[in-house]
Design a protein around this motif. Structure first.
Motif, PDB file in Angstrom:
ATOM      1  N   ARG A  36     -10.744  -1.895  -1.079  1.00 52.73           N
ATOM      2  CA  ARG A  36      -9.740  -1.450  -0.112  1.00 52.73           C
ATOM      3  C   ARG A  36      -9.976  -2.088   1.249  1.00 52.73           C
ATOM      4  O   ARG A  36      -9.024  -2.411   1.976  1.00 52.73           O
ATOM      5  CB  ARG A  36      -9.746   0.071  -0.009  1.00 52.73           C
ATOM      6  CG  ARG A  36      -9.197   0.761  -1.257  1.00 52.73           C
ATOM      7  CD  ARG A  36      -9.498   2.240  -1.250  1.00 52.73           C
ATOM      8  NE  ARG A  36      -9.043   2.874  -2.487  1.00 52.73           N
ATOM      9  CZ  ARG A  36      -9.419   4.090  -2.876  1.00 52.73           C
ATOM     10  NH1 ARG A  36     -10.258   4.800  -2.119  1.00 52.73           N
ATOM     11  NH2 ARG A  36      -8.968   4.587  -4.007  1.00 52.73           N
ATOM     12  N   GLU A  59      -1.022  -2.132   1.217  1.00 51.88           N
ATOM     13  CA  GLU A  59      -0.748  -1.495  -0.066  1.00 51.88           C
ATOM     14  C   GLU A  59      -1.977  -1.597  -0.961  1.00 51.88           C
ATOM     15  O   GLU A  59      -2.525  -2.686  -1.137  1.00 51.88           O
ATOM     16  CB  GLU A  59       0.457  -2.150  -0.748  1.00 51.88           C
ATOM     17  CG  GLU A  59       1.749  -1.942   0.021  1.00 51.88           C
ATOM     18  CD  GLU A  59       2.959  -2.455  -0.733  1.00 51.88           C
ATOM     19  OE1 GLU A  59       3.806  -1.617  -1.115  1.00 51.88           O
ATOM     20  OE2 GLU A  59       3.046  -3.668  -0.952  1.00 51.88           O
ATOM     21  N   PRO A  63      -1.866   3.881  -5.478  1.00 53.48           N
ATOM     22  CA  PRO A  63      -2.128   4.726  -4.305  1.00 53.48           C
ATOM     23  C   PRO A  63      -1.930   6.214  -4.598  1.00 53.48           C
ATOM     24  O   PRO A  63      -1.153   6.590  -5.465  1.00 53.48           O
ATOM     25  CB  PRO A  63      -1.095   4.234  -3.289  1.00 53.48           C
ATOM     26  CG  PRO A  63       0.040   3.738  -4.131  1.00 53.48           C
ATOM     27  CD  PRO A  63      -0.618   3.119  -5.343  1.00 53.48           C
ATOM     28  N   ARG A  66       2.459   7.024  -0.670  1.00 55.86           N
ATOM     29  CA  ARG A  66       2.900   5.991   0.270  1.00 55.86           C
ATOM     30  C   ARG A  66       3.263   6.670   1.595  1.00 55.86           C
ATOM     31  O   ARG A  66       4.099   7.582   1.618  1.00 55.86           O
ATOM     32  CB  ARG A  66       4.091   5.227  -0.294  1.00 55.86           C
ATOM     33  CG  ARG A  66       3.756   4.518  -1.607  1.00 55.86           C
ATOM     34  CD  ARG A  66       4.902   3.658  -2.118  1.00 55.86           C
ATOM     35  NE  ARG A  66       4.548   3.073  -3.404  1.00 55.86           N
ATOM     36  CZ  ARG A  66       3.798   1.985  -3.553  1.00 55.86           C
ATOM     37  NH1 ARG A  66       3.335   1.364  -2.478  1.00 55.86           N
ATOM     38  NH2 ARG A  66       3.524   1.507  -4.750  1.00 55.86           N
ATOM     39  N   VAL A  85      -6.067   4.122   4.280  1.00 61.68           N
ATOM     40  CA  VAL A  85      -6.179   3.087   3.249  1.00 61.68           C
ATOM     41  C   VAL A  85      -7.510   3.221   2.506  1.00 61.68           C
ATOM     42  O   VAL A  85      -7.559   3.153   1.279  1.00 61.68           O
ATOM     43  CB  VAL A  85      -6.033   1.677   3.869  1.00 61.68           C
ATOM     44  CG1 VAL A  85      -6.459   0.603   2.867  1.00 61.68           C
ATOM     45  CG2 VAL A  85      -4.590   1.441   4.292  1.00 61.68           C
ATOM     46  N   SER A  90      -1.447   3.988   0.416  1.00 60.23           N
ATOM     47  CA  SER A  90      -0.756   2.816   0.931  1.00 60.23           C
ATOM     48  C   SER A  90      -0.090   3.220   2.238  1.00 60.23           C
ATOM     49  O   SER A  90       0.536   4.293   2.317  1.00 60.23           O
ATOM     50  CB  SER A  90       0.297   2.314  -0.060  1.00 60.23           C
ATOM     51  OG  SER A  90      -0.308   1.661  -1.160  1.00 60.23           O
TER      52      SER A  90
END
Length: 373
Positions: A36, A59, A63, A66, A85, A90
């Motif tokens: 990540r 992204e 995930p 979002r 993140v 995301s």
């Protein structure tokens, strides 16, 4: 001595296995975090200005959710990206409300975080606009100490919660997780319910939006089921509709063996704290046996409604004559759909849900079936 050595070896193997599993999990977490971090650094060098002037997007693979964050302070957005993140979300970030609204109309987000105090379009306007454009998206407000009251006011316009600046990494991650859990619960509750005729055991594992009609069993309008045994007796209990409407059960008042009941008479009562709901007998007859297991574990009533959670056996007085008052198979499924809509309309009036107001549920859904003689 040999037995002791065997025991010690077994314990040693168990401890070693646990340590290996913990070490493996930590290695996996470290690997995911490193991945990540690499995505975070790479994504921030990409150009997304064709979508929004200040847009930065990161992204991650599979995930948790979002998220779109809008704040006029780039340092706050930097914190959002880095923290969320690395936690598996995301994240898109922009520095103005109009940019956020443009993205909301073109892309799917689960959550939107908006600062409250911004030049031009402030956070309260963002909340109202997102709620209007995409009522399926949950909006949370970022607020400072002096604007908490204003943040609370935005909840009247569609905001689901607020987070206060400054926040720690753990506080922001836990806040996002909490919002996601609440969102998933809301979406599950809003899903269009399905009604299926199933083997009774399948009701124990059905999803919350699935209502299960027990194949081979009759159902009364008082939301009790009745299955004819080989002996000609009726085994009865609480149906899936009532189970889902009432939620958890902590106690059951069982009928007494030898007791005679008429169809519509009180047969059993379920309880949770001070709440109580009374269920009428599906058929007239004599109670010949009760399920004493419910005295020790009342949750069986809802955990296994058509199996181990049965309430009692009744020797019917007029089996052939009273079967006409019960439903079986497709008529039950059709009736369930009507009952589900009635239940939803009741919730839509602002009344407390059945899980909190058993008296209202009893009055609306159980007692009409009791007025039969």
């Amino acid at each position: 001595m040999t037995a002791l050595l065997v025991v010690l070896m077994f314990v040693g193997f168990v401890v070693l296995d646990v340590l290996v599993r913990v070490a493996h999990r930590r290695m996996e977490e470290a690997r995911e975090r490193k991945g990540r971090e690499a995505v975070l650094q790479t994504a921030l060098r990409l150009d997304f200005t064709h979508e929004a002037r200040s847009l930065k997007r990161v992204e991650v693979e599979t995930p948790r959710a979002r998220i779109l964050a809008v704040d006029d302070e780039p340092v706050i957005l930097d914190s959002f990206r880095k923290i969320l993140v690395l936690a598996g979300f995301s994240v898109d970030t922009v520095e103005s409300g109009p940019e956020a609204l443009g993205l909301v109309q073109r892309r799917d987000y689960d959550l939107v975080f908006t600062d409250l105090k911004m030049p031009g379009m402030d956070g309260s306007e963002v909340v109202k606009a997102v709620h209007h454009l995409r009522p399926d998206v949950d909006v949370a407000v970022i607020t400072g100490f002096g604007t908490i009251e204003s943040a609370v006011d935005t909840m009247q316009h569609g905001a689901v919660d607020y987070v206060q600046k400054p926040f720690t990494e753990d506080e922001l991650v836990e806040f996002a997780k909490k919002l996601l859990v609440r969102r998933q619960a809301r979406l599950e509750a809003q899903r269009e319910p399905t009604v299926r005729i199933v083997v009774p055991a399948l009701a124990e594992t059905a999803a919350a939006h699935e209502y299960c009609v027990p194949g081979g069993a009759f159902v009364s309008e008082g939301h009790t089921w009745a299955r004819i045994e080989a002996s000609g007796q009726l085994r009865t209990g609480l149906d899936d509709f009532a189970r889902k409407a009432l939620g958890a059960v902590e106690g059951v008042e069982l009928p007494k063996a030898g007791q005679t009941v008429l169809r519509g008479d009180l047969l059993f009562t379920v309880k949770r704290g001070r709440l109580a709901a009374r269920f009428p007998a599906p058929m007239s007859g004599k109670v010949v046996e009760v399920n004493q297991a419910l005295s020790d574990d009342a949750a069986l009533l809802t955990r296994s409604p058509y199996g181990r959670g049965w309430v009692c056996l009744i020797q019917p007085k007029d089996l052939a004559g009273e079967l006409a008052f019960l439903k079986i198979g497709k008529p039950v499924a059709d009736w369930y759909r009507v009952e589900i809509q009635r239940l939803r309309r009741a919730k839509g009036t602002g009344a407390a849900p059945p899980s909190e107001d058993w008296a209202a549920f009893e009055q609306e859904f159980l007692l009409p079936a009791a007025a039969v003689h």
